[in-house]
Enzyme design. Structure first.
Site, PDB file in Angstrom:
ATOM      1  N   ASP A 100       0.825  -1.211   0.000  1.00  0.00           N
ATOM      2  CA  ASP A 100       0.000   0.000   0.000  1.00  0.00           C
ATOM      3  C   ASP A 100       0.857   1.259   0.000  1.00  0.00           C
ATOM      4  O   ASP A 100       0.495   2.263  -0.618  1.00  0.00           O
ATOM      5  CB  ASP A 100      -1.018   0.002   1.146  1.00  0.00           C
ATOM      6  CG  ASP A 100      -0.424  -0.284   2.504  1.00  0.00           C
ATOM      7  OD1 ASP A 100       0.792  -0.488   2.608  1.00  0.00           O
ATOM      8  OD2 ASP A 100      -1.192  -0.307   3.492  1.00  0.00           O
ATOM      9  N   CYS A 101       2.024   1.225   0.657  1.00  0.00           N
ATOM     10  CA  CYS A 101       2.939   2.367   0.598  1.00  0.00           C
ATOM     11  C   CYS A 101       3.431   2.569  -0.836  1.00  0.00           C
ATOM     12  O   CYS A 101       3.571   3.710  -1.303  1.00  0.00           O
ATOM     13  CB  CYS A 101       4.130   2.148   1.529  1.00  0.00           C
ATOM     14  SG  CYS A 101       3.681   1.920   3.259  1.00  0.00           S
TER      15      CYS A 101
END
Length: 760
Positions: A486-487
């Site tokens: 997700d980063c």
């Protein structure tokens, strides 16, 4: 006075960086720094927190904010607006609130482009660091009198009214954290009958009233054994032979979730060595203080499976206890005797240590997180007290220290990239002129580009149980080195959007090859069911979770898929496909279709999605609706969208906002917050409804939410700190203080852009 320093490495020969320390955050006490007015401001913030500590338990993270705003001579020049009862939200009211928020957010940006922030909350992070430094003799070297004052402040300020400490700052008292914090107080020089508000006597009473530390969970038993406050025979086995298992074994390390692997790696080394620190007079005193029977008379074998009910979230299944008993009764006696101790145990210890060194080097001695950091540092000292590896570990301890009005905490690790990605997207959503936000976007763009991981882990990384990382973004900074899906998705989104803007204003766009590397990481982390794992590909057998050795976490043994990672990755790859339609087109289309199907399949019957990293169903639903909308799903063509909207509308509170208790996370069931709405959660819900085009059906719920946000803005453009909103492993909360600054701004920006508003 305390001062936050950014992107500094000093001249420490044991410190090195892959990108000149961009993103590094360190605190130092400077007796020459700060005017009397500034010192008074900090002291007042401490007193206000202490006075209200049982009402609002997370801090406002004010010390660095005071510093930055003072250094930049920040003054909020735009007057505050309020929307009265019976009045509509106008375009001007939304715009004014938005501009005031943007003014503050840009003033809080660090020179290297990121937004500093605490990320703490769990109360078992700091004590092991103190224990490690006490054992190695470096406690007074690393922590001076000013550090000690702030550590004590944090422990005192977060002691519960019953005398104990919770697993996290909002939690009920637990044996694990009460024992750890009590020992920490004693190591810092607080007497057994001393401490603010009788801290030590109250804590000791709590411990003894709840069965004494024989009832501490397994991680606590490990640390007490290391300290000499427990006998290793009172712990379940953690054999280092785990690291030399053949690949076909179900428990082969590569099949484990990375954090589980990284915690038990140094633990197994220390267990295999049966390491015990020096038995000092203090340790002997603690042996008398923490037990309800004489230390010498304790039947250690009988306490292995004991766990206080307050700590027990995941009871061990019978099969797990049988496994521990088998290892304890048969395997360990064999492996610790000649000839097996020479043939097998010594080899296993060496292989384990090789893995520790590999992980240390590939994270620049930051390691994957704070629990692992302390254990790996201690293992290096045990191997060689005067060695370079231990000195390199010491040099990175400041990276984990954070100071706020409620004292000194140990960070889980930094959230620099995570917060920066959302802050940049919030600024982009504001649609304000580039004259106003261009400089902040340029700095943020620089940080994001500098923070992308440029290479895979060193050498034959697959043999060291590591996945590709080239092209990814970490949760914190480039030196950390650990890819997160997700980063990576949020970083990729930022770079794609900024690449469409004038480079003379926002900086040069990222080279397409580096974008392709990011896409490659995301594609590699999709599972057969369409969901995205966070760090490494999922796929190990689900039954392995039966062997979860912790009592207070769930789902920690193997990697899993997550709604948030899936939703964010859909958004990133849909945007990428529009801008680079020829690159791996079929793979990306299949990825998006499978990921959207995963979101539809994992929806709860009430229409929500479980959030794994935020509280909780509100958070998960925001990510899921965003992902589905990006994949082309609409309220008209997708039942999951309709049910998601229905969930949010049903859970809206009377004041127009949303509020969800952290208890939703461990219960896995929606639990409304008592009292007023939480503004961060309100922002998530508002954006989720906007993704689902609620304004085209009935904009009233959106107006109500926006009105609450507008009327809640503070004089300086910020929003008040409320309940904790982050979580990990179902049962432990994390405090993200930047959320209150970023998300209401972002939600108001989306509201102003997408919801028709009346001009005043």
């Amino acid at each position: 006075m305390w001062r936050l320093k950014i992107a500094e490495g000093g001249n420490d020969p044991y410190l090195y960086s892959t990108n000149n320390f961009v993103g590094r955050q360190t605190w130092e006490f400077d007796s020459e720094y700060g005017t009397p007015e500034a010192i008074k401001e900090v002291e007042e913030a401490r007193q206000i927190f202490y006075k209200n500590r049982f009402q609002v338990k997370p801090c406002g993270d004010l010390l660095w904010r005071f510093q930055f705003l003072r250094e930049k001579n920040f003054k909020q020049t735009i007057p505050q607006v309020k929307v009265g009862d019976g009045e509509e939200v106008t375009y001007e009211a939304a715009s004014t609130t938005l501009k005031r928020s943007v003014n503050l957010l840009t003033a809080l940006q660090a020179d290297d482009g990121h937004w500093p922030a605490e990320i703490a909350g769990p109360q078992f992070f700091l004590p092991p660091l103190v224990f490690c430094l006490y054992i190695t003799g470096h406690l007074n070297v690393v922590f001076n009198v000013h550090h000690r004052e702030e550590i004590l402040r944090s422990i005192y300020y977060h002691q519960n009214e019953d005398g104990g400490w919770g697993l996290h700052i909002e939690g009920h008292s637990t044996m694990f954290c009460t024992a750890l914090n009590y020992i920490c107080l004693r190591m810092l020089g607080v007497g057994p009958d001393e401490g603010d508000d009788n801290a030590c006597p109250r804590a000791r009473k709590w411990i003894l009233d709840h069965g004494s530390v024989t009832h501490i969970p397994s991680w606590g038993k490990t640390w007490l054994s290391i300290l000499g406050l427990f006998d290793w025979s009172g712990s379940n086995p953690m054999p280092p032979e785990f690291w030399i298992l053949p690949t076909f074994m179900p428990m082969y390390p590569a099949k484990m979730w990375c954090y589980c692997r990284m915690v038990y790696m140094p633990m197994s080394y220390l267990y295999g060595k049966r390491f015990v620190g020096p038995i000092t007079p203090l340790i002997k005193q603690l042996r008398e203080e923490l037990f309800s029977e004489p230390f010498e008379e304790i039947k250690w074998k009988k306490v292995r499976h004991l766990c206080a009910p307050e700590d027990l979230y995941y009871p061990h299944p019978l099969i797990q206890d049988l496994m521990w008993d088998s290892l304890y009764l048969f395997t360990e006696p064999l492996l610790t005797r000649w000839p097996f101790n020479n043939l097998i145990r010594q080899k296993a210890l060496q292989v384990t240590m090789d893995h520790i060194h590999y992980e240390d080097e590939n994270s620049r001695y930051i390691t994957i997180g704070c629990v692992e950091k302390v254990l790996c540092m201690l293992a290096c000292w045990v191997e060689d007290p005067n060695g370079v590896c231990y000195k390199k570990h010491l040099a990175r301890v400041p990276d984990y220290i954070w100071i706020a009005e409620d004292g000194l905490k140990m960070q889980s690790f930094g959230s620099q990239q995570w917060d920066c990605g959302f802050a940049v997207q919030a600024l982009l959503a504001s649609n304000m002129s580039l004259d106003e936000i261009g400089p902040a976007l340029k700095k943020g763009h620089f940080f994001i580009k500098e923070s992308q991981v440029k290479d895979n882990p060193s050498g034959d990384f697959k043999s060291m149980h590591r996945h590709i990382s080239k092209g990814s973004w970490t949760f914190s900074d480039q030196d950390h080195g650990w890819q997160v899906s997700d980063c990576t998705a949020e970083g990729l989104k930022c770079c794609l959007i900024l690449s469409t803007m004038p480079p003379e204003i926002v900086g040069e766009k990222m080279d397409p090859e580096r974008l392709y590397d990011s896409v490659n990481v995301l594609l590699s982390l999709q599972s057969e069911n369409g969901g995205l794992s966070a760090w490494e590909p999922a796929g190990a057998q689900a039954w392995l979770e039966l062997l979860n050795p912790t009592e207070f976490f769930a789902d920690i043994v193997i990697e899993h898929e997550y709604v948030e990672c899936t939703g964010a990755s859909i958004q990133a790859l849909v945007l990428f496909k529009k801008m680079y339609p020829g690159h791996r087109k079929k793979e990306i289309e299949n990825f998006i279709a499978k990921a959207a199907k995963y979101l539809e399949d994992t929806q709860y019957p009430n229409g929500s999605w479980y959030g794994n990293w935020g509280v909780c169903f509100t958070y998960g639903t925001w990510f899921a609706l965003g992902g589905l909308a990006a994949a082309g799903k609409t309220y008209a063509n997708c039942a999951a969208m309709r049910k998601g909207v229905e969930f949010l509308l049903k859970s809206q509170k009377e004041d127009g906002g949303w509020g969800e208790s952290y208890v939703s996370c461990p219960k896995k069931d929606f639990v409304p917050l008592e009292g007023p709405s939480n503004l961060t959660q309100t922002a998530w819900a508002l954006m989720g409804l906007i993704y689902a085009r609620q304004m085209e059906r009935d904009p009233t719920p959106l107006h109500q939410a926006a009105k609450l946000l507008i009327n809640s803005q503070l004089e300086n453009g910020d929003f008040p700190q409320q309940e904790i909103t982050g979580v990990f492993m179902k049962n432990c909360m994390l405090h993200y203080p930047m959320y209150r600054t970023i998300y209401p701004l972002w939600a108001i920006a989306e509201y102003r852009t997408h919801v028709p508003l009346r001009l005043s």
